[in-house]
Design a protein around this motif. Structure first.
Motif, PDB file in Angstrom:
ATOM      1  N   LEU A   1     -29.627  22.237 -83.388  1.00 45.48           N
ATOM      2  CA  LEU A   1     -28.377  22.660 -82.784  1.00 45.48           C
ATOM      3  C   LEU A   1     -27.530  23.696 -83.738  1.00 45.48           C
ATOM      4  O   LEU A   1     -26.229  23.932 -83.247  1.00 45.48           O
ATOM      5  N   ASP A   2     -28.149  23.842 -84.688  1.00 42.80           N
ATOM      6  CA  ASP A   2     -27.520  24.875 -85.766  1.00 42.80           C
ATOM      7  C   ASP A   2     -28.307  25.945 -85.905  1.00 42.80           C
ATOM      8  O   ASP A   2     -28.107  26.587 -86.782  1.00 42.80           O
ATOM      9  N   GLN A   3     -29.363  26.235 -85.178  1.00 41.95           N
ATOM     10  CA  GLN A   3     -30.304  27.152 -85.303  1.00 41.95           C
ATOM     11  C   GLN A   3     -29.797  28.538 -85.215  1.00 41.95           C
ATOM     12  O   GLN A   3     -28.738  28.647 -84.454  1.00 41.95           O
ATOM     13  N   SER A   4     -30.370  29.547 -85.885  1.00 44.09           N
ATOM     14  CA  SER A   4     -29.588  30.886 -85.897  1.00 44.09           C
ATOM     15  C   SER A   4     -30.527  32.059 -85.172  1.00 44.09           C
ATOM     16  O   SER A   4     -30.068  33.177 -85.038  1.00 44.09           O
ATOM     17  N   ILE A   5     -31.726  31.848 -84.984  1.00 41.97           N
ATOM     18  CA  ILE A   5     -32.510  32.552 -84.329  1.00 41.97           C
ATOM     19  C   ILE A   5     -32.146  32.783 -82.857  1.00 41.97           C
ATOM     20  O   ILE A   5     -31.830  31.859 -81.931  1.00 41.97           O
ATOM     21  N   VAL A   6     -31.860  33.956 -82.673  1.00 40.75           N
ATOM     22  CA  VAL A   6     -31.428  34.358 -81.042  1.00 40.75           C
ATOM     23  C   VAL A   6     -32.617  34.031 -79.987  1.00 40.75           C
ATOM     24  O   VAL A   6     -33.732  34.451 -80.186  1.00 40.75           O
ATOM     25  N   ILE A   7     -32.132  33.377 -78.910  1.00 44.54           N
ATOM     26  CA  ILE A   7     -33.119  33.040 -77.867  1.00 44.54           C
ATOM     27  C   ILE A   7     -32.749  33.686 -76.564  1.00 44.54           C
ATOM     28  O   ILE A   7     -31.430  33.777 -76.051  1.00 44.54           O
ATOM     29  N   LEU A   8     -33.493  34.455 -75.940  1.00 45.69           N
ATOM     30  CA  LEU A   8     -33.368  35.149 -74.710  1.00 45.69           C
ATOM     31  C   LEU A   8     -34.178  34.927 -73.843  1.00 45.69           C
ATOM     32  O   LEU A   8     -35.420  34.812 -73.839  1.00 45.69           O
ATOM     33  N   ALA A   9     -33.859  34.987 -72.585  1.00 42.87           N
ATOM     34  CA  ALA A   9     -34.867  34.898 -71.530  1.00 42.87           C
ATOM     35  C   ALA A   9     -34.413  35.862 -70.348  1.00 42.87           C
ATOM     36  O   ALA A   9     -32.990  36.243 -70.025  1.00 42.87           O
ATOM     37  N   TRP A  10     -35.289  36.387 -69.518  1.00 46.67           N
ATOM     38  CA  TRP A  10     -34.914  37.470 -68.353  1.00 46.67           C
ATOM     39  C   TRP A  10     -35.805  36.895 -67.021  1.00 46.67           C
ATOM     40  O   TRP A  10     -36.837  36.530 -67.450  1.00 46.67           O
ATOM     41  N   GLY A  11     -35.227  36.922 -65.721  1.00 47.26           N
ATOM     42  CA  GLY A  11     -35.761  36.393 -64.787  1.00 47.26           C
ATOM     43  C   GLY A  11     -36.065  37.413 -63.824  1.00 47.26           C
ATOM     44  O   GLY A  11     -36.207  38.839 -64.142  1.00 47.26           O
ATOM     45  N   LYS A  12     -36.654  36.914 -62.351  1.00 50.76           N
ATOM     46  CA  LYS A  12     -36.767  37.901 -61.338  1.00 50.76           C
ATOM     47  C   LYS A  12     -35.957  38.874 -60.946  1.00 50.76           C
ATOM     48  O   LYS A  12     -34.787  38.522 -60.717  1.00 50.76           O
ATOM     49  N   MET A  13     -36.650  40.158 -60.866  1.00 53.15           N
ATOM     50  CA  MET A  13     -35.541  41.290 -60.398  1.00 53.15           C
ATOM     51  C   MET A  13     -35.452  40.978 -58.650  1.00 53.15           C
ATOM     52  O   MET A  13     -36.245  40.726 -57.970  1.00 53.15           O
ATOM     53  N   ASN A  14     -34.242  41.117 -58.302  1.00 54.35           N
ATOM     54  CA  ASN A  14     -33.648  41.100 -56.761  1.00 54.35           C
ATOM     55  C   ASN A  14     -33.863  42.373 -56.173  1.00 54.35           C
ATOM     56  O   ASN A  14     -34.285  43.421 -56.836  1.00 54.35           O
ATOM     57  N   ARG A  15     -33.687  42.352 -54.838  1.00 45.43           N
ATOM     58  CA  ARG A  15     -33.862  43.655 -54.042  1.00 45.43           C
ATOM     59  C   ARG A  15     -32.997  44.792 -54.465  1.00 45.43           C
ATOM     60  O   ARG A  15     -33.071  45.900 -54.197  1.00 45.43           O
ATOM     61  N   SER A  16     -31.699  44.141 -55.172  1.00 43.21           N
ATOM     62  CA  SER A  16     -30.739  45.023 -55.753  1.00 43.21           C
ATOM     63  C   SER A  16     -31.065  45.749 -57.119  1.00 43.21           C
ATOM     64  O   SER A  16     -30.460  46.563 -57.610  1.00 43.21           O
ATOM     65  N   PHE A  17     -32.230  45.446 -57.487  1.00 42.15           N
ATOM     66  CA  PHE A  17     -33.033  45.752 -58.946  1.00 42.15           C
ATOM     67  C   PHE A  17     -32.330  45.154 -60.000  1.00 42.15           C
ATOM     68  O   PHE A  17     -32.093  45.679 -61.158  1.00 42.15           O
ATOM     69  N   THR A  18     -31.499  44.227 -59.822  1.00 41.73           N
ATOM     70  CA  THR A  18     -30.743  43.322 -60.758  1.00 41.73           C
ATOM     71  C   THR A  18     -31.423  42.148 -61.210  1.00 41.73           C
ATOM     72  O   THR A  18     -32.227  41.473 -60.443  1.00 41.73           O
ATOM     73  N   ILE A  19     -31.619  42.060 -62.595  1.00 43.35           N
ATOM     74  CA  ILE A  19     -32.220  40.767 -63.192  1.00 43.35           C
ATOM     75  C   ILE A  19     -31.188  40.048 -64.284  1.00 43.35           C
ATOM     76  O   ILE A  19     -30.464  40.651 -64.436  1.00 43.35           O
ATOM     77  N   PRO A  20     -31.447  38.721 -64.158  1.00 48.02           N
ATOM     78  CA  PRO A  20     -30.428  37.914 -65.033  1.00 48.02           C
ATOM     79  C   PRO A  20     -31.308  38.028 -66.200  1.00 48.02           C
ATOM     80  O   PRO A  20     -32.463  37.862 -66.689  1.00 48.02           O
ATOM     81  N   VAL A  21     -30.237  38.073 -67.378  1.00 48.92           N
ATOM     82  CA  VAL A  21     -30.598  38.065 -68.863  1.00 48.92           C
ATOM     83  C   VAL A  21     -29.721  36.877 -69.531  1.00 48.92           C
ATOM     84  O   VAL A  21     -28.577  36.833 -69.248  1.00 48.92           O
ATOM     85  N   ALA A  22     -30.427  35.840 -70.120  1.00 46.29           N
ATOM     86  CA  ALA A  22     -29.858  34.656 -70.610  1.00 46.29           C
ATOM     87  C   ALA A  22     -29.933  34.932 -72.067  1.00 46.29           C
ATOM     88  O   ALA A  22     -30.907  34.966 -72.764  1.00 46.29           O
ATOM     89  N   LEU A  23     -28.886  34.429 -72.855  1.00 45.27           N
ATOM     90  CA  LEU A  23     -28.828  34.467 -74.301  1.00 45.27           C
ATOM     91  C   LEU A  23     -28.378  33.038 -74.957  1.00 45.27           C
ATOM     92  O   LEU A  23     -27.414  32.420 -74.079  1.00 45.27           O
ATOM     93  N   GLN A  24     -29.127  32.727 -75.726  1.00 45.85           N
ATOM     94  CA  GLN A  24     -28.593  31.656 -76.698  1.00 45.85           C
ATOM     95  C   GLN A  24     -28.291  32.127 -78.184  1.00 45.85           C
ATOM     96  O   GLN A  24     -29.177  32.744 -78.679  1.00 45.85           O
ATOM     97  N   LEU A  25     -26.717  31.875 -78.558  1.00 41.84           N
ATOM     98  CA  LEU A  25     -26.491  32.463 -79.799  1.00 41.84           C
ATOM     99  C   LEU A  25     -25.839  31.404 -80.756  1.00 41.84           C
ATOM    100  O   LEU A  25     -25.255  30.350 -80.057  1.00 41.84           O
ATOM    101  N   ASN A  26     -25.789  31.322 -81.961  1.00 44.34           N
ATOM    102  CA  ASN A  26     -25.305  30.785 -82.840  1.00 44.34           C
ATOM    103  C   ASN A  26     -23.746  31.107 -83.012  1.00 44.34           C
ATOM    104  O   ASN A  26     -23.581  32.241 -83.374  1.00 44.34           O
ATOM    105  N   HIS A  27     -22.528  30.270 -82.524  1.00 48.98           N
ATOM    106  CA  HIS A  27     -21.133  30.782 -82.582  1.00 48.98           C
ATOM    107  C   HIS A  27     -20.677  30.880 -84.101  1.00 48.98           C
ATOM    108  O   HIS A  27     -19.777  31.659 -84.177  1.00 48.98           O
TER     109      HIS A  27
END
Length: 212
Positions: free
Chosen positions: A159-185
């Motif tokens: 819970l104190d890690q500093s490596i950035v964790i990122l994920a992206w998901g399926k593109m919808n019909r509007s060409f939009t994708i979700p992008v999730a970030l986990q960062l150390n505050h």
């Protein structure tokens, strides 16, 4: 490993914020963004390139565009800032198991492809050098193309890690994708997420010009 500089915390404007968040048991925060992926998608379709790599490249560039996302906490309290960070990404093999592939930073998409395509091919064969995990100059980037999501909380080794964790998901019909970030505050906050989003939108937009 890429070159880095050690931050002098005595002269670091963020020192007080850093020290405050380092007292937290859970120093991580997660946020999910929506991004227009159409330029990268249309370029990939036009050129026959992998849409996965056509998205990984602007994500790699966007992370590297924000210095806070290239910073890591070493040996407890040392803070270093890498010149560049690579992307470590899981690749699905024929047996439905994942093997990691390391894709290094590059200034151009064609240069990125020259080393990323063989790395992905090796991962599909189940080949990966575990010594890579001893590096700190990478972020984790996972693609989940089977579904979209409006929120995602990443797994955390610590819970104190500093490596950035990122994920992206399926593109919808509007060409939009979700992008999730986990960062150390201790290293980053909402302002840095905004800078990342600005850089990512710019990088995806620039993919329309690639003909390689």
């Amino acid at each position: 490993m890429n070159r880095y500089r050690e931050i002098d915390k005595n002269a670091w404007p963020r020192r007080t914020v850093f020290e405050y968040y380092r007292t937290f048991q859970n120093q991580l925060f997660n946020i999910t963004l929506e991004v227009n992926a159409e330029p990268a998608y249309r370029m990939a379709k036009r050129t026959g390139r992998s849409f996965f790599l056509s998205m990984l490249y602007p994500l790699l560039r966007a992370v590297n565009a924000v210095p806070a996302l290239r910073q890591r906490i070493l040996d407890g309290e040392r803070v270093v800032e890498f010149e560049h960070t690579a992307a470590l990404t899981p690749i699905l093999g024929a047996d439905d198991t994942f093997t990691m592939a390391l894709t290094e930073y590059a200034d151009r998409f064609d240069a990125f492809l020259r080393q990323a395509e063989p790395a992905v091919a090796a991962a599909k064969r189940g080949e990966f050098d575990p010594a890579v995990r001893r590096r700190q100059d990478y972020f984790c980037a996972s693609c989940v193309p089977w579904y979209g999501f409006s929120s995602l909380t990443q797994a955390a080794l610590r819970l104190d890690q500093s490596i950035v964790i990122l994920a992206w998901g399926k593109m919808n019909r509007s060409f939009t994708i979700p992008v999730a970030l986990q960062l150390n505050h201790a290293l980053a906050d909402g302002r840095h997420v905004g800078l990342f989003l600005e850089a990512l939108e710019k990088e995806i937009g620039s993919m329309a010009a690639y003909e390689c």
